[in-house]
Enzyme design. Structure first.
Site, PDB file in Angstrom:
ATOM      1  N   SER A   1      50.529 -34.342  59.099  1.00  0.00           N
ATOM      2  CA  SER A   1      50.904 -33.402  60.031  1.00  0.00           C
ATOM      3  C   SER A   1      50.503 -33.647  61.728  1.00  0.00           C
ATOM      4  O   SER A   1      50.385 -34.263  62.047  1.00  0.00           O
ATOM      5  CB  SER A   1      51.012 -31.341  60.461  1.00  0.00           C
TER       6      SER A   1
ATOM      7  N   GLU B   1      59.443 -32.616  57.486  1.00  0.00           N
ATOM      8  CA  GLU B   1      57.972 -31.755  56.268  1.00  0.00           C
ATOM      9  C   GLU B   1      58.415 -32.570  55.367  1.00  0.00           C
ATOM     10  O   GLU B   1      59.628 -32.995  55.147  1.00  0.00           O
ATOM     11  CB  GLU B   1      58.180 -30.479  56.322  1.00  0.00           C
TER      12      GLU B   1
ATOM     13  N   HIS C   1      56.446 -32.664  61.704  1.00  0.00           N
ATOM     14  CA  HIS C   1      57.646 -31.651  61.541  1.00  0.00           C
ATOM     15  C   HIS C   1      59.296 -31.870  62.118  1.00  0.00           C
ATOM     16  O   HIS C   1      59.351 -31.181  63.455  1.00  0.00           O
ATOM     17  CB  HIS C   1      56.492 -30.206  62.520  1.00  0.00           C
TER      18      HIS C   1
END
Lengths: 310, 310
Positions: free
Chosen positions: A146, A215, A188
């Protein structure tokens, strides 16, 4: 700042053979931590398996201690030898020698999710940054998920809006760790519909290749060039080097004209050349992996921490 | 079925000069009906302006009469000469000669939004379909919005899921009116994040070009080749003719591998060659247009009908 050891039984140094290549494992966030742990298993493997000495940097997380506990637990279950914490909370703290020492001793560095602006402000350009670069060049695997993924490249996406319609000046870049020059990393990707923001950025800077990661999915990148996809989602490449665009003159928030960008959607098993921006080969993989999605990284950390306590 | 005239003052036949070209105006849904009406103004212009004799086909709409009232009102305000209703509710009714006569007399045909499966089942392959094809070839402009846009091409998207991550067999095609061969038309493109469904379909059928259209935006297509963009959003072209894909063997719902598709994001003023799949030129336009978005076509119709009553 603190360093903290969570030793796991293990022995021997990783062979020098394994450490001649520079390796990044760039994770799109919300990677499975409880079931198949395909992506994190790959990280531990790249860090030397039972000989792995891992440093976790949870500085980006609003729940840094919990995030560390979660990864310490997962990496422990995956039988890594040692899991240490490096968690500076100010830019000044990054100069403390114990942090660089921890990194210098690691075979793998893992940067958690959270606020990537905090990572950019606290770490980029500091002695800790230098230690990470050193570790990378001596062959330790550097991984981030992330926000921790975004900060690995030279140009880091710091914000942008969701969607498929690229618009002018609604996405922004700032300076990252620079381990992967010539690439903008996004995460993401499918889950937060980040196609437009990545396309608008590479339209404005066509020398940069856009790489967006789903993800529970990772791009394993060797020597800044050879990329292999691992995980349940896909990695997306957006190449605007041959595109025509009005990104130099379109008005704020206007729909951007971008004609001739080349796109690649690459699932698990795809092998891609980031230099030539071309698929090298593809071996379809059918892992029965859990697809994990979380609205935020803090949510993901909280879930994993709750599972850990149970 | 009913036909219905809503005459607007006007005179003279459109000159034969204007009607030597085959013209489609393919609208992405939720086009502005109250303020600048940029897209619908263009439709009336293409239909002959004050000489326009327009047939509205609201068959797809769950509120067909209200949809007709809305478009009759807008086209009246835009000074078209005549607005007629063609609204078959069964496949049998499409054989009634009065419908074909209405179409044969029109300078413009407008197919509203709603359920495109209903359009496919009721109209495709019927005498009404033949009349629309005849009208198209003699130079009447054929336009459709939302579901009415999708049905214009040969291969019509009948369903699919939202997102940017193309997956196997989650989108479907059925037969459309075939006025635009070699193209799959999609609508509400940016607003409903339809990138993945269009990419997955052209990956499976690389001979087809994917064309996705934003709300309040139209692709004006002449002779099935020259495309110009009109409106406040953009038109997206997805070209997988040179792409490599595993679409022939990937498992159901698996992330698709698609490498090397070429994409184009084309705002108002872009001029594009659908045959060569290349940008011809781009004149940036800065209209102060209202951006209209609605969750569904029925919602859009209800809003416009409510505004009409006020």
């Amino acid at each position: 700042m603190s360093t903290h050891n969570g030793s796991v039984p293990g022995s021997a140094e990783p062979s020098s053979q394994e450490h001649t290549r520079r390796t990044l494992l760039v994770i799109g966030g919300a990677e499975d931590k409880r079931r198949r742990t395909l992506v994190l298993k790959r990280f531990v493997e790249l860090a030397g398996g039972r000989e792995a000495r891992i440093v976790v940097i949870p500085t980006a997380s609003s729940m840094a201690e919990e995030a560390f506990d979660v990864y310490q637990s997962v990496f422990g279950r995956l039988r890594s030898r040692e899991v240490s914490l490096v968690n500076p909370q100010t830019r000044l703290e990054t100069s403390e020698p114990s942090l660089a020492e921890a990194i210098d001793n690691a075979t793998g560095v893992f940067v958690t999710g959270g606020n990537q602006l905090k990572l950019g402000q606290l770490i980029v350009g500091t002695p800790l940054h230098e230690a990470i670069t050193r570790a990378y060049h001596r062959g330790a695997v550097i991984s981030g998920t992330s926000a921790g993924a975004s900060v690995l490249s030279q140009f880091m996406i710091s914000m942008g809006e969701e969607g498929v319609a690229p618009r002018q000046r609604v996405s922004q870049l700032s300076a990252g760790l620079g381990l992967l020059p010539g690439v903008i990393l996004d995460q993401h990707f499918g889950q937060r519909t980040r196609y437009a923001r990545l396309l608008s950025l590479v339209a404005a800077s066509p020398s940069l290749l856009g790489v967006g990661i789903d993800e529970d999915t990772a791009a394993e990148i060797v020597d800044e060039r050879s990329m292999t996809v691992v995980g349940s989602g896909a990695v997306y490449v957006v190449d605007a080097r041959a595109a025509v665009s009005d990104a130099h003159e379109a008005r704020h928030a206007a729909p951007l004209m971008v004609s001739g960008a080349v796109v690649h959607s690459l699932p698990y098993g795809a092998h891609f050349d980031l230099g030539a921006a071309q698929l090298l080969d593809f071996q379809e993989m059918h892992p029965e992996v859990a697809v994990v999605t979380s609205p935020t990284d803090a949510h993901d950390t909280a879930n994993a921490a709750a599972a850990l306590r149970r």
